[in-house]
Design a protein around this motif. Structure first.
Motif, PDB file in Angstrom:
ATOM      1  N   GLY A 127      21.585   2.193 -12.389  1.00 36.16           N
ATOM      2  CA  GLY A 127      22.391   3.538 -12.082  1.00 36.16           C
ATOM      3  C   GLY A 127      22.153   4.823 -11.464  1.00 36.16           C
ATOM      4  N   ARG A 128      21.129   4.207 -10.754  1.00 33.73           N
ATOM      5  CA  ARG A 128      20.615   4.936  -9.250  1.00 33.73           C
ATOM      6  C   ARG A 128      21.556   5.433  -8.362  1.00 33.73           C
ATOM      7  NH1 ARG A 128      15.107   6.901 -10.231  1.00 33.73           N
ATOM      8  NH2 ARG A 128      15.587   7.950  -7.673  1.00 33.73           N
ATOM      9  N   ASP A 129      22.089   5.307  -7.311  1.00 35.97           N
ATOM     10  CA  ASP A 129      22.256   5.955  -6.230  1.00 35.97           C
ATOM     11  C   ASP A 129      21.805   5.083  -5.283  1.00 35.97           C
ATOM     12  OD1 ASP A 129      24.109   7.663  -7.203  1.00 35.97           O
ATOM     13  OD2 ASP A 129      23.765   9.140  -6.026  1.00 35.97           O
ATOM     14  N   HIS A 130      22.252   4.148  -4.404  1.00 33.76           N
ATOM     15  CA  HIS A 130      21.828   3.123  -3.452  1.00 33.76           C
ATOM     16  C   HIS A 130      22.316   3.562  -2.329  1.00 33.76           C
ATOM     17  CE1 HIS A 130      20.443   1.297  -6.398  1.00 33.76           C
ATOM     18  NE2 HIS A 130      18.915   0.281  -5.674  1.00 33.76           N
ATOM     19  N   VAL A 131      21.383   4.130  -0.943  1.00 38.22           N
ATOM     20  CA  VAL A 131      21.962   4.778  -0.009  1.00 38.22           C
ATOM     21  C   VAL A 131      21.061   3.938   1.218  1.00 38.22           C
ATOM     22  CG1 VAL A 131      21.534   7.037   1.394  1.00 38.22           C
ATOM     23  CG2 VAL A 131      20.994   7.047  -0.813  1.00 38.22           C
ATOM     24  N   ILE A 132      22.499   4.267   2.085  1.00 39.30           N
ATOM     25  CA  ILE A 132      22.203   3.877   3.848  1.00 39.30           C
ATOM     26  C   ILE A 132      22.156   4.387   4.982  1.00 39.30           C
ATOM     27  CG2 ILE A 132      23.139   1.942   5.802  1.00 39.30           C
ATOM     28  CD1 ILE A 132      22.890  -0.021   3.584  1.00 39.30           C
ATOM     29  N   THR A 133      20.802   4.292   5.276  1.00 40.94           N
ATOM     30  CA  THR A 133      20.473   5.723   5.890  1.00 40.94           C
ATOM     31  C   THR A 133      19.897   5.463   7.068  1.00 40.94           C
ATOM     32  OG1 THR A 133      19.877   6.836   4.327  1.00 40.94           O
ATOM     33  CG2 THR A 133      18.926   8.125   6.528  1.00 40.94           C
ATOM     34  N   LEU A 134      21.226   5.457   8.337  1.00 40.85           N
ATOM     35  CA  LEU A 134      20.641   4.759   9.855  1.00 40.85           C
ATOM     36  C   LEU A 134      19.214   5.569  10.143  1.00 40.85           C
ATOM     37  CD1 LEU A 134      24.621   5.178  11.327  1.00 40.85           C
ATOM     38  CD2 LEU A 134      23.044   2.837  10.285  1.00 40.85           C
ATOM     39  N   ASP A 135      19.150   4.682  11.400  1.00 40.24           N
ATOM     40  CA  ASP A 135      17.446   5.564  12.388  1.00 40.24           C
ATOM     41  C   ASP A 135      17.940   6.459  13.379  1.00 40.24           C
ATOM     42  OD1 ASP A 135      15.641   3.596  10.647  1.00 40.24           O
ATOM     43  OD2 ASP A 135      15.519   3.105  11.896  1.00 40.24           O
ATOM     44  N   ASN A 136      18.763   6.782  13.538  1.00 44.39           N
ATOM     45  CA  ASN A 136      19.955   7.717  14.719  1.00 44.39           C
ATOM     46  C   ASN A 136      20.710   8.734  13.868  1.00 44.39           C
ATOM     47  OD1 ASN A 136      22.003   6.528  13.873  1.00 44.39           O
ATOM     48  ND2 ASN A 136      22.575   5.699  15.724  1.00 44.39           N
ATOM     49  N   GLN A 137      20.777   8.756  13.008  1.00 43.70           N
ATOM     50  CA  GLN A 137      21.428   9.767  12.201  1.00 43.70           C
ATOM     51  C   GLN A 137      22.653  10.156  12.823  1.00 43.70           C
ATOM     52  OE1 GLN A 137      18.951  12.854  12.806  1.00 43.70           O
ATOM     53  NE2 GLN A 137      17.842  13.092  10.633  1.00 43.70           N
ATOM     54  N   GLY A 138      23.146   8.390  13.313  1.00 40.79           N
ATOM     55  CA  GLY A 138      24.530   8.280  13.688  1.00 40.79           C
ATOM     56  C   GLY A 138      25.844   8.097  12.684  1.00 40.79           C
ATOM     57  N   GLU A 139      27.680   8.617  13.142  1.00 40.67           N
ATOM     58  CA  GLU A 139      28.309   8.110  12.501  1.00 40.67           C
ATOM     59  C   GLU A 139      29.266   7.482  13.368  1.00 40.67           C
ATOM     60  OE1 GLU A 139      30.000  12.599  11.496  1.00 40.67           O
ATOM     61  OE2 GLU A 139      27.978  13.444  10.854  1.00 40.67           O
ATOM     62  N   PRO A 140      28.845   6.335  13.286  1.00 36.56           N
ATOM     63  CA  PRO A 140      29.168   5.386  13.371  1.00 36.56           C
ATOM     64  C   PRO A 140      30.945   5.019  13.138  1.00 36.56           C
ATOM     65  CG  PRO A 140      27.433   4.250  12.683  1.00 36.56           C
ATOM     66  CD  PRO A 140      27.172   5.548  12.071  1.00 36.56           C
ATOM     67  N   GLY A 141      31.969   4.553  14.689  1.00 33.79           N
ATOM     68  CA  GLY A 141      33.564   4.259  13.276  1.00 33.79           C
ATOM     69  C   GLY A 141      33.299   3.323  13.570  1.00 33.79           C
ATOM     70  N   LEU A 142      34.212   3.084  11.776  1.00 34.26           N
ATOM     71  CA  LEU A 142      34.443   1.948  10.989  1.00 34.26           C
ATOM     72  C   LEU A 142      36.298   0.928  11.710  1.00 34.26           C
ATOM     73  CD1 LEU A 142      34.196   0.783   8.676  1.00 34.26           C
ATOM     74  CD2 LEU A 142      35.186   2.448   7.532  1.00 34.26           C
ATOM     75  N   VAL A 143      35.664  -0.281  11.181  1.00 31.25           N
ATOM     76  CA  VAL A 143      37.393  -1.034  11.641  1.00 31.25           C
ATOM     77  C   VAL A 143      37.200  -1.920  10.366  1.00 31.25           C
ATOM     78  CG1 VAL A 143      37.417  -0.665  13.695  1.00 31.25           C
ATOM     79  CG2 VAL A 143      35.905  -3.189  12.882  1.00 31.25           C
ATOM     80  N   ARG A 144      38.437  -2.296  10.116  1.00 28.08           N
ATOM     81  CA  ARG A 144      38.189  -3.173   8.921  1.00 28.08           C
ATOM     82  C   ARG A 144      39.204  -4.325   9.450  1.00 28.08           C
ATOM     83  NH1 ARG A 144      35.937  -2.085   3.452  1.00 28.08           N
ATOM     84  NH2 ARG A 144      36.383   0.284   3.251  1.00 28.08           N
ATOM     85  N   LEU A 145      39.366  -5.215   8.165  1.00 27.27           N
ATOM     86  CA  LEU A 145      39.746  -6.566   8.509  1.00 27.27           C
ATOM     87  C   LEU A 145      40.749  -6.581   7.944  1.00 27.27           C
ATOM     88  CD1 LEU A 145      36.213  -8.986   7.783  1.00 27.27           C
ATOM     89  CD2 LEU A 145      37.497  -8.305  10.157  1.00 27.27           C
ATOM     90  N   GLN A 146      41.796  -7.906   8.782  1.00 29.74           N
ATOM     91  CA  GLN A 146      43.004  -7.985   8.221  1.00 29.74           C
ATOM     92  C   GLN A 146      43.376  -9.285   8.210  1.00 29.74           C
ATOM     93  OE1 GLN A 146      46.755  -5.857   9.995  1.00 29.74           O
ATOM     94  NE2 GLN A 146      45.643  -4.603   9.566  1.00 29.74           N
ATOM     95  N   GLY A 147      43.329 -10.071   7.503  1.00 33.39           N
ATOM     96  CA  GLY A 147      43.690 -11.664   7.503  1.00 33.39           C
ATOM     97  C   GLY A 147      42.304 -11.904   8.042  1.00 33.39           C
ATOM     98  N   GLY A 148      41.051 -11.343   7.859  1.00 34.38           N
ATOM     99  CA  GLY A 148      39.456 -11.908   7.937  1.00 34.38           C
ATOM    100  C   GLY A 148      39.973 -11.684   9.714  1.00 34.38           C
ATOM    101  N   LEU A 149      40.634 -10.589  10.491  1.00 32.08           N
ATOM    102  CA  LEU A 149      40.575 -10.349  11.714  1.00 32.08           C
ATOM    103  C   LEU A 149      39.914  -9.147  12.001  1.00 32.08           C
ATOM    104  CD1 LEU A 149      43.190 -12.876  13.448  1.00 32.08           C
ATOM    105  CD2 LEU A 149      40.948 -13.051  12.961  1.00 32.08           C
ATOM    106  N   ILE A 150      39.835  -8.663  13.295  1.00 33.54           N
ATOM    107  CA  ILE A 150      39.597  -7.176  13.452  1.00 33.54           C
ATOM    108  C   ILE A 150      40.907  -6.868  13.281  1.00 33.54           C
ATOM    109  CG2 ILE A 150      38.895  -5.623  14.875  1.00 33.54           C
ATOM    110  CD1 ILE A 150      36.423  -6.451  13.453  1.00 33.54           C
TER     111      ILE A 150
END
Length: 289
Positions: free
Chosen positions: A156-179
């Motif tokens: 019931g509590r928020d769970h958080v991922i915190t990057l050590d470098n305080q970065g905002e890295p770009g995101l990619v997704r998968l299509q049919g298991g491929l990038i």
């Protein structure tokens, strides 16, 4: 049948299977479990080691110097029996040497060693790849550990991922298991991401670059698992929709690109190891309360 090695100290106990050299449990001495239990109703993995590829190959076929070979997602190491090379109270080392079976799908001589080591409240999982061949060895290597979500006692509590470098890295997704080639905005704000189960309805969130060499997973004012990464520039976060775990996956290599080459050496972030050389990859996780 797989065998198991158990290591422990005054803080932690870890069990490791000979099948895939895969960690089966990570528990504090008070009996709380921090690693996913592998319930096959959701996902039977717990902490597989990914080799010689990370992710999927197009049509599950991998090209090596123009010849094609069958290769399932994340490679064969996770489903292969390793030999226990050494063990003591706080360290165990498993090894997988190339064999006629592996050479039929990956025609190289290699040694893959996976070592689990406890030091205080921290566990280090290290993989070493040695090229025993007379030609360069192309490969990818990744870790796929799953940790309980929610953490013990913090439903019931928020769970958080915190990057050590305080970065905002770009995101990619998968299509049919491929990038997918589409680059998406970062879900991180100043290095902070509050986990939401809806984030994983489109499969894994993959950060090819910029996530840095460490992060924390935890609850504000509660327990935190702090991770450090060695020679693992890529990061993925994954949950099977509805499952009570989060995978925090540091990689060197990703799935092949959609409409890209199926040559192993042309996969994103793949490595090529000269004959006689060894590369090491590791993550360390420390439980802080």
């Amino acid at each position: 049948m797989p065998s198991h090695a158990r290591i422990g100290n005054q803080y932690l106990t870890v069990d490791v299977s000979s099948l895939g050299a895969e960690m089966q449990s990570l528990a504090t001495r008070d009996g709380r479990s921090w690693l996913w239990n592998g319930d096959a109703a959701f996902w039977g993995g717990r902490s597989p080691v990914l080799f010689p590829i990370v992710g999927k190959a197009p049509e599950d076929m991998l090209a090596i110097d123009g010849e094609t070979y069958p290769m399932g997602q994340h490679g064969f190491a996770r489903r292969t029996e390793f030999a226990l090379a050494s063990a003591d109270a706080t360290t165990c080392r498993y090894e997988l040497a190339s064999s006629p079976t592996t050479r039929a799908v990956y025609p190289f001589d290699f040694l893959l060693a996976v070592e689990h080591t406890l030091e205080g409240r921290a566990l280090t999982v290290a993989a070493e790849v040695t090229n025993r061949d007379s030609r360069p060895l192309p490969f990818g290597l990744g870790f796929h550990p799953a940790f309980v979500w929610p953490l013990p006692g913090f439903a019931g509590r928020d769970h958080v991922i915190t990057l050590d470098n305080q970065g905002e890295p770009g995101l990619v997704r998968l299509q049919g298991g491929l990038i997918s080639p589409a680059k998406l905005a970062s879900p991180f704000t100043a290095g902070r991401l509050v986990l939401d189960r809806g984030m994983f309805e489109q499969d894994a969130m993959i950060f090819p670059e910029g996530a840095g060499k460490g992060l924390s997973y935890g609850v504000d004012g509660g327990p935190t698992m702090h991770f450090r990464f060695e020679n693992l520039p890529n990061l993925a976060l994954w949950q099977k929709p509805g499952a009570p775990f989060i995978c925090i996956e540091p990689w060197h290599g990703t799935a092949a690109e959609k409409d890209g080459s199926n040559e192993i050496a042309k996969r994103p972030y793949s490595l090529t190891l000269p004959p006689g050389e060894t590369s090491r990859f590791a993550f360390t996780v420390e439980i802080v309360e």
